[in-house]
Design a protein around this motif. Sequence first.
Motif, PDB file in Angstrom:
ATOM      1  N   LEU A   1      30.527  54.495  54.911  1.00 48.74           N
ATOM      2  CA  LEU A   1      31.530  53.547  55.399  1.00 48.74           C
ATOM      3  C   LEU A   1      31.112  53.081  56.778  1.00 48.74           C
ATOM      4  N   THR A   2      30.782  51.794  56.863  1.00 48.29           N
ATOM      5  CA  THR A   2      30.489  51.163  58.145  1.00 48.29           C
ATOM      6  C   THR A   2      31.375  49.926  58.247  1.00 48.29           C
ATOM      7  N   LYS A   3      31.231  49.190  59.310  1.00 44.86           N
ATOM      8  CA  LYS A   3      32.039  47.981  59.474  1.00 44.86           C
ATOM      9  C   LYS A   3      31.736  46.943  58.402  1.00 44.86           C
ATOM     10  N   ASN A   4      30.526  46.991  57.821  1.00 48.12           N
ATOM     11  CA  ASN A   4      30.115  45.966  56.860  1.00 48.12           C
ATOM     12  C   ASN A   4      29.809  46.480  55.462  1.00 48.12           C
ATOM     13  N   GLN A   5      29.754  47.792  55.269  1.00 49.72           N
ATOM     14  CA  GLN A   5      29.387  48.329  53.962  1.00 49.72           C
ATOM     15  C   GLN A   5      30.264  49.519  53.583  1.00 49.72           C
ATOM     16  N   LEU A   6      30.611  49.561  52.304  1.00 46.65           N
ATOM     17  CA  LEU A   6      31.378  50.655  51.723  1.00 46.65           C
ATOM     18  C   LEU A   6      30.684  51.066  50.433  1.00 46.65           C
ATOM     19  N   VAL A   7      30.323  52.338  50.332  1.00 39.95           N
ATOM     20  CA  VAL A   7      29.700  52.868  49.125  1.00 39.95           C
ATOM     21  C   VAL A   7      30.592  53.990  48.628  1.00 39.95           C
ATOM     22  N   ILE A   8      31.099  53.820  47.399  1.00 42.06           N
ATOM     23  CA  ILE A   8      31.989  54.826  46.811  1.00 42.06           C
ATOM     24  C   ILE A   8      31.430  55.288  45.477  1.00 42.06           C
ATOM     25  N   ARG A   9      31.783  56.502  45.112  1.00 47.71           N
ATOM     26  CA  ARG A   9      31.364  57.081  43.834  1.00 47.71           C
ATOM     27  C   ARG A   9      32.590  57.639  43.152  1.00 47.71           C
ATOM     28  N   ASN A  10      32.707  57.416  41.849  1.00 49.20           N
ATOM     29  CA  ASN A  10      33.838  57.959  41.092  1.00 49.20           C
ATOM     30  C   ASN A  10      33.982  59.441  41.402  1.00 49.20           C
ATOM     31  N   TYR A  11      35.225  59.882  41.528  1.00 47.23           N
ATOM     32  CA  TYR A  11      35.495  61.281  41.829  1.00 47.23           C
ATOM     33  C   TYR A  11      36.459  61.834  40.793  1.00 47.23           C
ATOM     34  N   GLY A  12      36.085  62.947  40.208  1.00 46.47           N
ATOM     35  CA  GLY A  12      36.970  63.649  39.289  1.00 46.47           C
ATOM     36  C   GLY A  12      37.016  65.105  39.698  1.00 46.47           C
ATOM     37  N   GLN A  13      38.195  65.666  39.759  1.00 53.34           N
ATOM     38  CA  GLN A  13      38.320  67.051  40.184  1.00 53.34           C
ATOM     39  C   GLN A  13      37.661  68.002  39.195  1.00 53.34           C
ATOM     40  N   LYS A  14      37.404  67.539  37.977  1.00 56.06           N
ATOM     41  CA  LYS A  14      36.778  68.389  36.967  1.00 56.06           C
ATOM     42  C   LYS A  14      35.259  68.400  37.090  1.00 56.06           C
ATOM     43  N   GLY A  15      34.736  67.628  38.014  1.00 55.16           N
ATOM     44  CA  GLY A  15      33.291  67.643  38.223  1.00 55.16           C
ATOM     45  C   GLY A  15      32.606  66.387  37.754  1.00 55.16           C
ATOM     46  N   ILE A  16      31.313  66.503  37.514  1.00 50.98           N
ATOM     47  CA  ILE A  16      30.485  65.358  37.164  1.00 50.98           C
ATOM     48  C   ILE A  16      30.781  64.900  35.746  1.00 50.98           C
ATOM     49  N   ASN A  17      30.861  63.608  35.591  1.00 55.18           N
ATOM     50  CA  ASN A  17      31.109  62.974  34.311  1.00 55.18           C
ATOM     51  C   ASN A  17      29.906  62.089  34.013  1.00 55.18           C
ATOM     52  N   ILE A  18      29.619  61.851  32.760  1.00 60.54           N
ATOM     53  CA  ILE A  18      28.461  61.034  32.396  1.00 60.54           C
ATOM     54  C   ILE A  18      28.580  59.607  32.930  1.00 60.54           C
ATOM     55  N   SER A  19      29.791  59.153  33.191  1.00 56.17           N
ATOM     56  CA  SER A  19      29.966  57.779  33.664  1.00 56.17           C
ATOM     57  C   SER A  19      30.455  57.722  35.111  1.00 56.17           C
ATOM     58  N   ASN A  20      29.954  58.606  35.953  1.00 55.54           N
ATOM     59  CA  ASN A  20      30.273  58.536  37.377  1.00 55.54           C
ATOM     60  C   ASN A  20      29.438  57.428  38.009  1.00 55.54           C
ATOM     61  N   PHE A  21      30.105  56.350  38.411  1.00 56.12           N
ATOM     62  CA  PHE A  21      29.408  55.212  38.984  1.00 56.12           C
ATOM     63  C   PHE A  21      29.445  55.244  40.499  1.00 56.12           C
ATOM     64  N   ARG A  22      28.396  54.730  41.099  1.00 52.80           N
ATOM     65  CA  ARG A  22      28.336  54.468  42.542  1.00 52.80           C
ATOM     66  C   ARG A  22      28.465  52.957  42.675  1.00 52.80           C
ATOM     67  N   THR A  23      29.401  52.534  43.481  1.00 51.91           N
ATOM     68  CA  THR A  23      29.653  51.112  43.655  1.00 51.91           C
ATOM     69  C   THR A  23      29.499  50.755  45.120  1.00 51.91           C
ATOM     70  N   LYS A  24      28.753  49.685  45.385  1.00 50.97           N
ATOM     71  CA  LYS A  24      28.487  49.258  46.760  1.00 50.97           C
ATOM     72  C   LYS A  24      29.221  47.951  47.032  1.00 50.97           C
ATOM     73  N   PHE A  25      29.931  47.932  48.152  1.00 48.95           N
ATOM     74  CA  PHE A  25      30.703  46.762  48.570  1.00 48.95           C
ATOM     75  C   PHE A  25      30.199  46.285  49.927  1.00 48.95           C
ATOM     76  N   ARG A  26      30.340  44.993  50.175  1.00 49.57           N
ATOM     77  CA  ARG A  26      30.099  44.448  51.519  1.00 49.57           C
ATOM     78  C   ARG A  26      31.359  43.719  51.956  1.00 49.57           C
ATOM     79  N   LYS A  27      31.632  43.809  53.244  1.00 49.93           N
ATOM     80  CA  LYS A  27      32.821  43.141  53.793  1.00 49.93           C
ATOM     81  C   LYS A  27      32.555  41.651  53.868  1.00 49.93           C
ATOM     82  N   ILE A  28      33.544  40.871  53.408  1.00 50.48           N
ATOM     83  CA  ILE A  28      33.327  39.415  53.376  1.00 50.48           C
ATOM     84  C   ILE A  28      34.253  38.638  54.302  1.00 50.48           C
ATOM     85  N   ASP A  29      35.061  39.336  55.088  1.00 48.89           N
ATOM     86  CA  ASP A  29      35.853  38.571  56.083  1.00 48.89           C
ATOM     87  C   ASP A  29      35.749  39.159  57.444  1.00 48.89           C
TER      88      ASP A  29
END
Length: 126
Positions: free
Chosen positions: A98-126
């Motif tokens: 998490l910076t002023k211009n970038q946010l990188v998040i990954r799916n979180y499940g309390q049960k642990g790793i799932n086959i479809s845990n995605f990492r998604t990258k965002f950029r601030k646009i305003d």
Amino acid sequence: MKTLTIIIITFLTSCLNLQDNSNDLIGKWECYHKELEDGTTKSVDAFSGEEFEYSCDGISIKLNSDFTGIDDTGIKFKYQKKDSILTLGNRSYVIEELTKNQLVIRNYGQKGINISNFRTKFRKID
């Protein structure tokens, strides 16, 4: 007395840094990259056998200072940041960056790793 003063100043400084980091979330974010947790960006359709690339499909979210947000389809939600966990509505994500211009998040499940845990990258646009 010097030690106590140093401890208090250090504590207050760290609190201010945490607050600044949380304020970095406020704004409009646009997804530009999506991948599986292991870095895989492509997969094969089970029915057609055709290869495809994971896509954000124009996902964007706007996070407001009152802990409410809205997505690109107009759905409103509440969000919460606790430590490195970001909850958007009823879904939870690990904040990897998490910076002023970038946010990188990954799916979180309390049960642990799932086959479809995605990492998604965002950029601030305003």
